[in-house]
Write an enzyme that holds these catalytic residues in place. Structure first.
Site, PDB file in Angstrom:
ATOM      1  N   HIS A 131       0.846  -1.185   0.000  1.00 55.12           N
ATOM      2  CA  HIS A 131       0.000   0.000   0.000  1.00 55.12           C
ATOM      3  C   HIS A 131       0.881   1.235   0.000  1.00 55.12           C
ATOM      4  CE1 HIS A 131      -4.174  -1.083  -0.125  1.00 55.12           C
ATOM      5  NE2 HIS A 131      -4.000  -2.048   0.775  1.00 55.12           N
ATOM      6  N   ASP A 161      -0.489   6.863  -3.699  1.00 56.58           N
ATOM      7  CA  ASP A 161      -1.596   6.476  -4.557  1.00 56.58           C
ATOM      8  C   ASP A 161      -1.991   7.588  -5.518  1.00 56.58           C
ATOM      9  OD1 ASP A 161      -1.627   4.045  -3.331  1.00 56.58           O
ATOM     10  OD2 ASP A 161      -3.526   4.308  -2.291  1.00 56.58           O
TER      11      ASP A 161
END
Length: 347
Positions: A131, A161
């Site tokens: 992540h 992200d």
């Protein structure tokens, strides 16, 4: 002005950066069709509070079960009529579904095939889960937030992200331009770890000269003129007066007439001056410092909550935040586009 009007994109729905990339392209005028799994993803439902996922806004949604051969054929029919594709699976998943780049190129040679992953399509970590925080860590950027052996500051998901999503959007637009000239599509390998490292180019340059991440005092961690400070009411403000003229103005505004502006980079004097700044700023409320410093060249801004940011006069004037009919907050598309004739200039 919507510069991507006429560009058609198919998005195989995932979570995080892939849908954000699709939202960016849709905001710029692209027609984005989302291929979603039937039913509701538990992760998406949790992140969206059980409501409609905000990253679907402005897109068409088609539910397909890609384990069903007929639905795979329907997906390929959509691929044949789109300029670009977004997918965010682990390497090899789309190939096993019968929707890999080679298969898609056979039905649409001009297709730009955008692949959003954390680690990239190849390399020892390509198949590992991860992540945002992991990608930022491996890029080297997380280490630069550590101050004198303290824990690095965990960044919000915007760095990895969102940086990856923006990179994929740039890659897709570049690929579409190239395909329209040559008739030949391409694969865009958008790895978040790559994007964070690339976006960290300025920080890497500063670190390479000893100004960040090393034993020497750093402007970004140790100087009195670049930091976050607490105010009397518990609020926070930021100073970032790096340039000499801005630093001199800041000293003047704070009443530090005994401090020589020319000694700005005397690192030996930094600890004492920083303590003076810290002590002074804690004597008054955040609003007091806003009234004194905001809008000047002292390089100042208050640390705002999301609610405060939405209502700040500058952000309101730019229409940065808007509310949906249900009261949810959304950000406007960025960057913004106007015609040359309609641009606000100082010519």
């Amino acid at each position: 002005m919507k510069p991507l009007t006429g560009v058609n994109v198919i998005e195989f729905e995932g979570i995080g950066p892939g849908p954000l990339c699709g939202r960016i392209l849709a905001d710029f005028g692209a027609s984005v069709t989302v291929i979603a799994r039937p039913g509701t993803s538990s992760v998406v439902a949790q992140l969206s509070g059980g409501g409609q996922p905000p990253l679907r806004e402005g897109k068409q949604v088609v539910e397909l079960n890609l384990k069903n051969p007929d639905d795979v054929d329907r997906a390929l029919e959509l691929v044949a009529h789109n300029d670009a594709l977004i997918e965010g699976n682990r390497p090899g998943v789309m190939e096993r579904l019968g929707l890999g780049p080679g298969t898609c190129a056979a039905v649409n040679p001009r297709l730009v095939y955008g692949r959003m992953t954390g680690w990239g399509q190849h390399g020892p970590l390509a198949q590992a889960a991860g992540h945002d925080i992991n990608y930022v860590a491996l890029s080297g950027m997380l280490s630069l937030s550590a101050v004198h052996g303290q824990l690095p500051i965990t960044p919000p998901t915007v760095l990895g992200d969102a940086g990856g999503a923006l990179g994929l959007a740039l890659g897709i637009v570049s690929g579409v331009l190239q395909a329209r000239q040559s008739g030949q599509g391409c694969v865009v390998d958008a790895a978040i770890v790559d994007m964070v490292a690339m976006l960290g180019g300025l920080a890497q340059w500063i670190a390479g000269t000893g100004g960040l991440g090393g034993p020497a005092p750093s402007v970004f961690h140790d100087s009195p003129f670049y930091d976050v400070y607490r105010c009397a009411d518990g609020g926070f403000v930021t100073l970032g007066a790096i340039e000499p003229q801005f630093h001199a103005l800041l000293l003047n505004k704070l009443g530090f007439t005994d401090v020589d502006p020319a000694a700005q980079f005397d690192t030996a004097a930094w600890p004492a001056l920083k303590e003076r700044v810290r002590t002074l700023l804690r004597t008054q409320s955040r609003q007091h410092w806003c009234e004194l410093l905001e809008g000047t060249d002292a390089c100042f801004a208050p640390v705002l909550t999301l609610e405060e940011a939405a209502n700040h006069p500058h952000n309101a004037a730019r229409g940065l935040y808007a509310q949906t009919p249900t009261g949810e907050r959304r950000t406007s598309a960025a960057p913004r586009f106007t015609t040359l004739q309609g641009a606000h200039t100082h010519d």
